[in-house]
Design an enzyme around this catalytic site. Structure first.
Site, PDB file in Angstrom:
ATOM      1  N   GLU A  60       0.895  -1.447   0.144  1.00 44.12           N
ATOM      2  CA  GLU A  60      -0.040   0.093   0.084  1.00 44.12           C
ATOM      3  C   GLU A  60       0.849   1.165  -0.022  1.00 44.12           C
ATOM      4  O   GLU A  60       0.419   2.146   0.590  1.00 44.12           O
ATOM      5  CB  GLU A  60      -0.871   0.103   1.108  1.00 44.12           C
ATOM      6  CG  GLU A  60      -1.923  -1.205   1.108  1.00 44.12           C
ATOM      7  CD  GLU A  60      -2.944  -1.050   2.136  1.00 44.12           C
ATOM      8  OE1 GLU A  60      -4.325  -0.726   1.653  1.00 44.12           O
ATOM      9  OE2 GLU A  60      -2.812  -1.142   3.250  1.00 44.12           O
ATOM     10  N   HIS A 101      -0.098   4.825   8.397  1.00 42.41           N
ATOM     11  CA  HIS A 101      -1.400   3.640   8.152  1.00 42.41           C
ATOM     12  C   HIS A 101      -1.383   2.650   9.084  1.00 42.41           C
ATOM     13  O   HIS A 101      -0.468   2.035   9.187  1.00 42.41           O
ATOM     14  CB  HIS A 101      -1.204   3.444   6.464  1.00 42.41           C
ATOM     15  CG  HIS A 101      -2.282   2.217   6.207  1.00 42.41           C
ATOM     16  ND1 HIS A 101      -3.578   2.346   6.424  1.00 42.41           N
ATOM     17  CD2 HIS A 101      -1.948   0.913   5.970  1.00 42.41           C
ATOM     18  CE1 HIS A 101      -4.275   1.641   6.115  1.00 42.41           C
ATOM     19  NE2 HIS A 101      -3.354   0.497   5.992  1.00 42.41           N
ATOM     20  N   HIS A 106      -3.872  -0.145  11.529  1.00 38.30           N
ATOM     21  CA  HIS A 106      -5.320  -1.170  11.657  1.00 38.30           C
ATOM     22  C   HIS A 106      -5.692  -1.032  12.948  1.00 38.30           C
ATOM     23  O   HIS A 106      -5.626  -2.187  13.614  1.00 38.30           O
ATOM     24  CB  HIS A 106      -4.877  -2.457  10.949  1.00 38.30           C
ATOM     25  CG  HIS A 106      -4.720  -2.654   9.695  1.00 38.30           C
ATOM     26  ND1 HIS A 106      -4.657  -3.849   9.040  1.00 38.30           N
ATOM     27  CD2 HIS A 106      -4.217  -1.464   8.740  1.00 38.30           C
ATOM     28  CE1 HIS A 106      -4.394  -3.583   7.713  1.00 38.30           C
ATOM     29  NE2 HIS A 106      -4.096  -2.237   7.567  1.00 38.30           N
ATOM     30  N   HIS A 121     -11.090  -1.619   7.406  1.00 38.40           N
ATOM     31  CA  HIS A 121      -9.583  -1.826   6.993  1.00 38.40           C
ATOM     32  C   HIS A 121      -8.680  -1.034   8.109  1.00 38.40           C
ATOM     33  O   HIS A 121      -7.767  -1.870   8.622  1.00 38.40           O
ATOM     34  CB  HIS A 121      -9.441  -1.107   5.648  1.00 38.40           C
ATOM     35  CG  HIS A 121      -8.053  -0.967   5.357  1.00 38.40           C
ATOM     36  ND1 HIS A 121      -7.695  -0.605   3.837  1.00 38.40           N
ATOM     37  CD2 HIS A 121      -6.785  -1.398   5.610  1.00 38.40           C
ATOM     38  CE1 HIS A 121      -6.317  -0.718   3.732  1.00 38.40           C
ATOM     39  NE2 HIS A 121      -5.636  -1.154   4.581  1.00 38.40           N
TER      40      HIS A 121
END
Length: 231
Positions: A75, A94, A96, A162
């Site tokens: 990603e 980023h 989770h 996500h």
């Protein structure tokens, strides 16, 4: 502290604070040549065990030919497109975070329900938290563009089913924002589980809350998180 070491600390802090369940997630920091980013090595162990060897400088546009069997994260477009489109952004997280993902899926909004308890996070959510509604791996520039369209001019975007993308002018700002959002999501879920109702604070109370400045809101919290994680 050298820039690569800061990215190492950021990764470990996020994992220690529960924002990375296992091996997923990555952090980037803008450089003159592109970005420093946590890459995936041949003996991947996740954010909690990030080392300096996992951090590599790569250009925004590739190619990505890394030594020692390392590969850029799938990603990477999340980071490359965000840094390309927003010159004022220097760091991208980023992760989770489970409470944040669960709150969104349950329809529990992130509202300014706290004040002096956590002023920076209150300010962060006061104008709303956008959501990207597709639970896909953002592996292409067009998907990153969709995410950024949903994100608009906000420094955070929840990715439904996500995770989350959080930006900052500094790495400390991006990390403390991400941690604050996850803490607010946990608190919000606790209120709902207890049978309570989430109510935004009245404007009169919000107006009384001062901006304590980056030295306290970001830098001091960053040092605390770093120390607590043992990074």
């Amino acid at each position: 502290m050298k820039f690569p070491d800061k990215v190492v600390v950021a990764c470990r802090v996020l994992a220690h604070q529960g924002l990375a369940r296992d091996v997923l997630g990555h952090v980037s920091l803008r450089t003159p040549g592109g970005m420093l980013i946590r890459c995936r090595g041949p003996r991947e162990r996740g954010l909690l065990y990030t080392s300096a060897e996992d951090i590599h400088e790569v250009p925004l546009d590739g190619p990505y030919d890394l030594p020692g069997g390392y590969k850029v994260p799938a990603e990477l477009p999340i980071h490359a497109e965000t840094l390309r489109r927003h010159p004022g952004v220097n760091a991208v997280v980023h992760a989770h975070p489970p409470a944040l993902v669960a709150a969104d899926l349950a329809g529990v909004p992130l509202l300014p329900i706290v004040g002096a308890y956590d002023i920076p996070t209150m300010r962060l959510v006061r104008d709303g938290v956008p959501v990207y509604p597709r639970a896909v791996l953002i592996r292409r520039a067009d998907l990153a563009a969709e995410m950024l369209e949903a994100m608009g001019d906000r420094p955070v975007c929840v990715l439904r089913g996500h995770g989350v993308t959080v930006t900052g002018t500094t790495l400390a700002q991006a990390v403390t924002r991400a941690v604050g959002l996850e803490h607010l999501a946990r608190l919000s879920l606790d209120v709902v589980r207890a049978g309570g109702t989430l109510r935004p604070l009245p404007e009169a109370d919000l107006a009384e809350l001062p901006d304590l400045g980056a030295a306290l809101n970001e830098e001091a919290i960053w040092r605390y998180l770093e120390g607590r994680s043992g990074a």
